[in-house]
Design a protein around this motif. Structure first.
Motif, short mmCIF file in Angstrom:
data_model
loop_
_atom_site.label_atom_id
_atom_site.label_comp_id
_atom_site.label_asym_id
_atom_site.label_seq_id
_atom_site.Cartn_x
_atom_site.Cartn_y
_atom_site.Cartn_z
N ALA A 127 57.97 18.71 -15.06
CA ALA A 127 59.28 19.36 -14.97
C ALA A 127 60.25 18.57 -14.10
CB ALA A 127 59.11 20.78 -14.44
N ASP A 128 59.75 17.90 -13.07
CA ASP A 128 60.64 17.14 -12.19
C ASP A 128 61.34 16.01 -12.95
OD1 ASP A 128 61.66 16.50 -9.45
OD2 ASP A 128 60.60 14.61 -9.86
N ALA A 129 60.61 15.36 -13.86
CA ALA A 129 61.23 14.29 -14.66
C ALA A 129 62.34 14.85 -15.54
CB ALA A 129 60.18 13.59 -15.50
N VAL A 130 62.11 16.04 -16.10
CA VAL A 130 63.13 16.68 -16.93
C VAL A 130 64.35 17.03 -16.06
CG1 VAL A 130 63.67 18.69 -18.37
CG2 VAL A 130 61.44 17.55 -18.57
N ARG A 131 64.10 17.51 -14.84
CA ARG A 131 65.22 17.82 -13.95
C ARG A 131 66.05 16.56 -13.65
NH1 ARG A 131 65.60 22.75 -11.74
NH2 ARG A 131 63.76 24.11 -11.83
N LEU A 139 61.59 25.70 -16.08
CA LEU A 139 62.96 25.18 -16.00
C LEU A 139 63.99 26.16 -16.57
CD1 LEU A 139 62.04 21.57 -17.14
CD2 LEU A 139 62.80 22.22 -14.85
N GLN A 140 63.66 27.44 -16.50
CA GLN A 140 64.57 28.45 -17.06
C GLN A 140 65.92 28.48 -16.36
OE1 GLN A 140 62.69 32.38 -18.43
NE2 GLN A 140 61.16 31.61 -17.00
N ASP A 141 65.99 27.92 -15.15
CA ASP A 141 67.25 27.93 -14.42
C ASP A 141 68.23 26.90 -14.96
OD1 ASP A 141 65.20 26.15 -13.30
OD2 ASP A 141 66.77 25.53 -11.90
N LEU A 142 67.79 26.00 -15.84
CA LEU A 142 68.66 24.96 -16.38
C LEU A 142 69.05 25.29 -17.82
CD1 LEU A 142 66.88 21.70 -15.14
CD2 LEU A 142 68.75 22.96 -14.05
N PRO A 143 70.28 24.94 -18.22
CA PRO A 143 70.72 25.20 -19.60
C PRO A 143 70.23 24.11 -20.55
CG PRO A 143 72.52 24.23 -18.36
CD PRO A 143 71.37 24.38 -17.38
N LEU A 144 68.97 24.16 -20.92
CA LEU A 144 68.35 23.11 -21.73
C LEU A 144 68.11 23.60 -23.15
CD1 LEU A 144 65.69 21.83 -19.16
CD2 LEU A 144 68.05 21.07 -19.46
N GLU A 145 68.06 22.64 -24.07
CA GLU A 145 67.74 22.91 -25.47
C GLU A 145 66.39 22.26 -25.75
OE1 GLU A 145 70.78 22.63 -28.83
OE2 GLU A 145 69.61 20.77 -29.07
N ALA A 173 58.85 31.95 -29.93
CA ALA A 173 59.38 32.69 -28.78
C ALA A 173 60.07 31.80 -27.75
CB ALA A 173 58.26 33.46 -28.10
N HIS A 174 59.79 30.49 -27.76
CA HIS A 174 60.27 29.66 -26.66
C HIS A 174 61.17 28.49 -27.06
CE1 HIS A 174 56.80 31.67 -24.72
NE2 HIS A 174 57.51 31.55 -23.63
N PHE A 175 60.99 27.94 -28.22
CA PHE A 175 61.75 26.74 -28.59
C PHE A 175 63.03 27.11 -29.32
CE2 PHE A 175 57.60 24.96 -27.77
CZ PHE A 175 57.87 23.69 -27.27
N ASP A 176 63.98 26.17 -29.30
CA ASP A 176 65.25 26.34 -30.02
C ASP A 176 65.22 25.66 -31.39
OD1 ASP A 176 66.75 27.57 -27.73
OD2 ASP A 176 66.28 25.64 -26.81
N GLU A 190 52.06 22.61 -23.25
CA GLU A 190 52.74 21.84 -22.21
C GLU A 190 54.24 22.09 -22.25
OE1 GLU A 190 53.99 17.24 -21.28
OE2 GLU A 190 52.21 17.59 -22.50
N GLY A 191 54.79 22.13 -23.44
CA GLY A 191 56.22 22.40 -23.58
C GLY A 191 56.60 23.77 -23.08
N VAL A 192 55.82 24.78 -23.44
CA VAL A 192 56.11 26.15 -23.00
C VAL A 192 56.06 26.24 -21.48
CG1 VAL A 192 55.24 28.52 -22.99
CG2 VAL A 192 55.39 27.24 -25.14
N ASP A 193 55.09 25.58 -20.86
CA ASP A 193 54.99 25.61 -19.40
C ASP A 193 56.26 25.04 -18.77
OD1 ASP A 193 52.47 26.68 -19.62
OD2 ASP A 193 51.42 24.79 -19.26
#
Length: 226
Positions: A40-44, A69-75, A92-95, A61-64
């Motif tokens: 998640a840090d790399a994504v941040r 990272l729910q605090d970020l506006p990510l797609e 339920a989780h992916f766009d 892994e993606g769902v985790d």
């Protein structure tokens, strides 16, 4: 500036150069940062550098990461194979989902998409060059699957995704990408409202852009080798 930010700028420059060569507007090509095996840090870090769309091959892994990272506006884009017992997690989780290659998978995703979420954006994975060990419908089967998917209520069909074999000859790579572009156009000519051609990765993004890709999926050039 972080190493990930520097890498992102280099990739964006490669896309812009490829667009210039092809006479295309760079705004017509989206960059999907493939973050599989990176935390998640790399994504941040990538988000801090302006990247908002991320692709994951491994569903759990993606769902985790999505939860962390729910605090970020990510797609979030699911770009890996989907087993039947994982469709609920994906729905339920992916766009986006790029890897639909069976009607059964699409039907499960539609039935399991939570009603409070926007429709799941779908690309059909096409085995464009007929590789024996690759997922995806064959080109001749793509129209029938697309016509079946487009009527499912909780999905929105956006286009096709391809992963060609890694050819050493760049002209052969371009030829395969040209086949995918021709198929995409053929599907559009059948009345399907498609705007996404997901093709091209770190090694072949220039060839893909020059042959009409609208979304490149880049991991190694952004995050490093796995």
């Amino acid at each position: 500036m972080s190493a990930i930010a520097e890498n992102l700028h280099r990739v964006q420059a490669r896309i812009q150069a490829a667009c210039q060569t092809a006479g295309r507007d760079p705004a017509g090509v989206r960059l999907l940062a493939v973050s599989k095996t990176f935390g998640a840090d790399a994504v941040r870090q990538a988000h801090a550098a302006g990247q908002t769309a991320f692709g994951e091959n491994y569903i759990q892994e993606g769902v985790d990461k999505i939860v962390a990272l729910q605090d970020l506006p990510l797609e979030w884009h699911c770009i890996g194979p989907i087993q039947s017992n994982k469709t609920r997690l994906v729905a339920a989780h992916f766009d986006w989902v790029h890897s639909v290659d069976r009607l059964k998978t699409a039907e499960r995703l539609s039935a399991q998409r939570p009603p409070e979420l926007a429709p799941l954006q779908i690309c059909i994975q096409v085995n464009i060059d007929g590789g024996d060990n690759k997922s995806g419908v064959l080109p001749g089967e793509a129209l029938a699957l697309a016509q079946a998917v487009v009527v499912l209520p909780r999905l929105q069909l956006r286009g096709i995704m391809t992963i060609p074999e890694p050819y050493e000859d760049p002209e052969r790579t371009r030829a395969v990408h040209a086949q995918a572009h021709a198929l995409w156009r053929q599907l559009q000519s059948q009345g399907l409202n498609l705007d996404t051609l997901s093709m091209g990765m770190t090694a072949d993004m220039e060839a893909a852009v020059q042959e009409g890709s609208t979304m490149v999926r880049v991991g190694t050039a952004i995050f490093g080798r796995r």
